[in-house]
Design an enzyme around this catalytic site. Sequence first.
Site, PDB file in Angstrom:
ATOM      1  N   PHE A 141       0.859  -1.183   0.000  1.00  0.00           N
ATOM      2  CA  PHE A 141       0.000   0.000   0.000  1.00  0.00           C
ATOM      3  C   PHE A 141       0.902   1.243   0.000  1.00  0.00           C
ATOM      4  O   PHE A 141       1.891   1.291   0.728  1.00  0.00           O
ATOM      5  CB  PHE A 141      -0.880  -0.034   1.253  1.00  0.00           C
ATOM      6  CG  PHE A 141      -1.983   0.972   1.245  1.00  0.00           C
ATOM      7  CD1 PHE A 141      -3.156   0.715   0.558  1.00  0.00           C
ATOM      8  CD2 PHE A 141      -1.854   2.171   1.921  1.00  0.00           C
ATOM      9  CE1 PHE A 141      -4.188   1.646   0.550  1.00  0.00           C
ATOM     10  CE2 PHE A 141      -2.884   3.109   1.917  1.00  0.00           C
ATOM     11  CZ  PHE A 141      -4.048   2.844   1.228  1.00  0.00           C
ATOM     12  N   ASP A 178       1.424  -5.516   8.262  1.00  0.00           N
ATOM     13  CA  ASP A 178       0.340  -4.545   8.160  1.00  0.00           C
ATOM     14  C   ASP A 178      -0.957  -5.342   8.028  1.00  0.00           C
ATOM     15  O   ASP A 178      -1.165  -6.052   7.036  1.00  0.00           O
ATOM     16  CB  ASP A 178       0.580  -3.646   6.935  1.00  0.00           C
ATOM     17  CG  ASP A 178      -0.471  -2.550   6.819  1.00  0.00           C
ATOM     18  OD1 ASP A 178      -1.612  -2.778   7.251  1.00  0.00           O
ATOM     19  OD2 ASP A 178      -0.143  -1.482   6.268  1.00  0.00           O
ATOM     20  N   TYR A 233     -10.746   1.456  10.936  1.00  0.00           N
ATOM     21  CA  TYR A 233     -11.961   1.835  10.193  1.00  0.00           C
ATOM     22  C   TYR A 233     -12.355   0.875   9.082  1.00  0.00           C
ATOM     23  O   TYR A 233     -13.365   1.075   8.433  1.00  0.00           O
ATOM     24  CB  TYR A 233     -11.817   3.256   9.628  1.00  0.00           C
ATOM     25  CG  TYR A 233     -10.551   3.495   8.826  1.00  0.00           C
ATOM     26  CD1 TYR A 233     -10.452   3.078   7.510  1.00  0.00           C
ATOM     27  CD2 TYR A 233      -9.450   4.144   9.390  1.00  0.00           C
ATOM     28  CE1 TYR A 233      -9.292   3.297   6.779  1.00  0.00           C
ATOM     29  CE2 TYR A 233      -8.285   4.359   8.674  1.00  0.00           C
ATOM     30  CZ  TYR A 233      -8.215   3.937   7.371  1.00  0.00           C
ATOM     31  OH  TYR A 233      -7.073   4.136   6.667  1.00  0.00           O
ATOM     32  N   LYS A 234     -11.542  -0.167   8.822  1.00  0.00           N
ATOM     33  CA  LYS A 234     -11.912  -1.118   7.754  1.00  0.00           C
ATOM     34  C   LYS A 234     -12.792  -2.213   8.366  1.00  0.00           C
ATOM     35  O   LYS A 234     -13.900  -1.932   8.785  1.00  0.00           O
ATOM     36  CB  LYS A 234     -10.661  -1.624   7.056  1.00  0.00           C
ATOM     37  CG  LYS A 234     -10.024  -0.490   6.222  1.00  0.00           C
ATOM     38  CD  LYS A 234      -8.704  -0.819   5.592  1.00  0.00           C
ATOM     39  CE  LYS A 234      -8.181   0.399   4.822  1.00  0.00           C
ATOM     40  NZ  LYS A 234      -6.771   0.300   4.477  1.00  0.00           N
ATOM     41  N   ARG A 270     -13.038  -3.837  -6.945  1.00  0.00           N
ATOM     42  CA  ARG A 270     -12.851  -4.578  -5.691  1.00  0.00           C
ATOM     43  C   ARG A 270     -14.186  -4.818  -5.008  1.00  0.00           C
ATOM     44  O   ARG A 270     -14.980  -3.890  -4.846  1.00  0.00           O
ATOM     45  CB  ARG A 270     -11.998  -3.764  -4.707  1.00  0.00           C
ATOM     46  CG  ARG A 270     -10.542  -3.706  -5.002  1.00  0.00           C
ATOM     47  CD  ARG A 270      -9.734  -3.293  -3.778  1.00  0.00           C
ATOM     48  NE  ARG A 270     -10.229  -2.120  -3.066  1.00  0.00           N
ATOM     49  CZ  ARG A 270      -9.624  -1.569  -2.026  1.00  0.00           C
ATOM     50  NH1 ARG A 270      -8.503  -2.108  -1.558  1.00  0.00           N
ATOM     51  NH2 ARG A 270     -10.114  -0.503  -1.438  1.00  0.00           N
TER      52      ARG A 270
HETATM   53  C1  PLP Z   1      -5.940   1.386   4.529  1.00  0.00           C
HETATM   54  C2  PLP Z   1      -4.478   1.063   4.645  1.00  0.00           C
HETATM   55  C3  PLP Z   1      -3.609   1.943   5.271  1.00  0.00           C
HETATM   56  C4  PLP Z   1      -4.114   3.267   5.770  1.00  0.00           C
HETATM   57  O1  PLP Z   1      -3.247   3.983   6.550  1.00  0.00           O
HETATM   58  P1  PLP Z   1      -3.762   5.305   7.279  1.00  0.00           P
HETATM   59  O2  PLP Z   1      -2.628   5.781   8.037  1.00  0.00           O
HETATM   60  O3  PLP Z   1      -4.963   4.924   8.075  1.00  0.00           O
HETATM   61  O4  PLP Z   1      -4.200   6.263   6.216  1.00  0.00           O
HETATM   62  C5  PLP Z   1      -2.273   1.571   5.404  1.00  0.00           C
HETATM   63  N1  PLP Z   1      -1.832   0.368   4.927  1.00  0.00           N
HETATM   64  C6  PLP Z   1      -2.667  -0.492   4.297  1.00  0.00           C
HETATM   65  C7  PLP Z   1      -2.158  -1.801   3.799  1.00  0.00           C
HETATM   66  C8  PLP Z   1      -4.006  -0.168   4.126  1.00  0.00           C
HETATM   67  O5  PLP Z   1      -4.822  -0.994   3.492  1.00  0.00           O
END
Ligand code: PLP
Length: 416
Positions: free
Chosen positions: A129, A200, A225-226, A375
């Site tokens: 990501f 992660d 939040y996911k 997705r």
């Molecule tokens: C959603 C997501 C993030 C988000 O990071 P934030 O600091 O909350 O913006 C980071 N890594 C992965 C793999 C994600 O899917």
Amino acid sequence: MTHRKKTKDDFLAMDAADPLACERQKYSLPEGTTYFVGNSLGAMPKASRERILQAVEQEWAHGLVESWNNADWINLPERIGSKIATLIGASGHEVVVADSTSVNLAKLIVAALQLKPGRKTIITESSSFPTDLYIMQGIANQLSSGVEIKTLDRDEIKHAVDENTALLVLSHVDYRTGELLDMDEYSNIAHDAGALILWDLCHSAGVIDVELNKYNADFAVGCGYKYLNGGPGAPAFIYVADRWIATINQPLTGWMGHQSPFEFSQKHKPADNIKKMLTGTPPVLAASCLEGAVDTLLEADIQLVRQKSMQLGQLMIELMQQFDCESFGFELVSPQIAVQRGSQVCYQHEYGYAIIKALIAKGFLADYRNPGVLRFGFAPVYQRYIDVWNLVSVLVDIMERESWKVFKDIKQQAVT
Ligand SMILES: *Cc1c(COP(=O)(O)O)cnc(C)c1O
């Protein structure tokens, strides 16, 4: 193997027999919308609404500053952390809620480099990501000690981890393809070379029965939040394996990570527990919302959640084949085999963005990631089997009638 074609009734029957069906009523879902974006923003648990109202009206308006003690605001990060721990195979004292995933990554990466003096390389995947990559780049730019970030294809990682590697940073689930990495395999790759591993868990916490302790994970981060359904911008979590808690030093040594913040001493003295990973004052309202969500999630058996998640994905793939969606130009980019997938199924299509827009116009929310990836995320606590049947039926209709063409030249919005 001969497969009988699935019918709508089969899906209704699966819902009727679903042991998780009772969970759905605990979420607020708008009428007329079918939701497949729990992998980006989880739906709102009714308990989160209750919890935040209580935090605002009772704890804040009425209790005022006294609520730091009386409502135990001060211990929210640890309290919620220990609840999340049970979802990710960790001990309660190894997890704390704080900041965002990005910030927590930064803390852990700098800390990991210090734990492996002399080792200068961090290895990650090119398909990570973006924020994960950006944070690593920022750290490498900031440290003058020649830290190198190696961004590799997945199949190169095994051979690249060596005696110069301090840390391997991996996403448990590939955000674009939904591929699930084998924690055991990569843990061994890192540890056999004397390196550390950081996972992660953004796309796995709350939907996969993650086993951090079992597979000797050193560190992990994940967002609230996911699939944890903690609300937009919910605080994230941070995991440090018990064996590192005493020795780890994180760089953002704010007062909330101090052994006794209210001594107001001039010198930082880190807490002797997971609280040392904290930096500043916890976001009480957002954390309260997250607590309501995690409490709701804990009422469902995470093993059952994982099983249903795999089934939902498998059914989507099966229906896409049954309706010959390849002939419309859809190509599956997720693994075919359920145990190799997180909780999403992704297809690539030349006009992916227009098709997603056509689906949204019909009340089916899914999202889009460049290049051309549609997705579909499955949140088994509020997803029904019939949702998958309806989704594929509408998708087929959109393709047959070519109703996606209205959206063909539409400009991509800021958030896809
Ligand atoms: C959603 C997501 C993030 C988000 O990071 P934030 O600091 O909350 O913006 C980071 N890594 C992965 C793999 C994600 O899917």
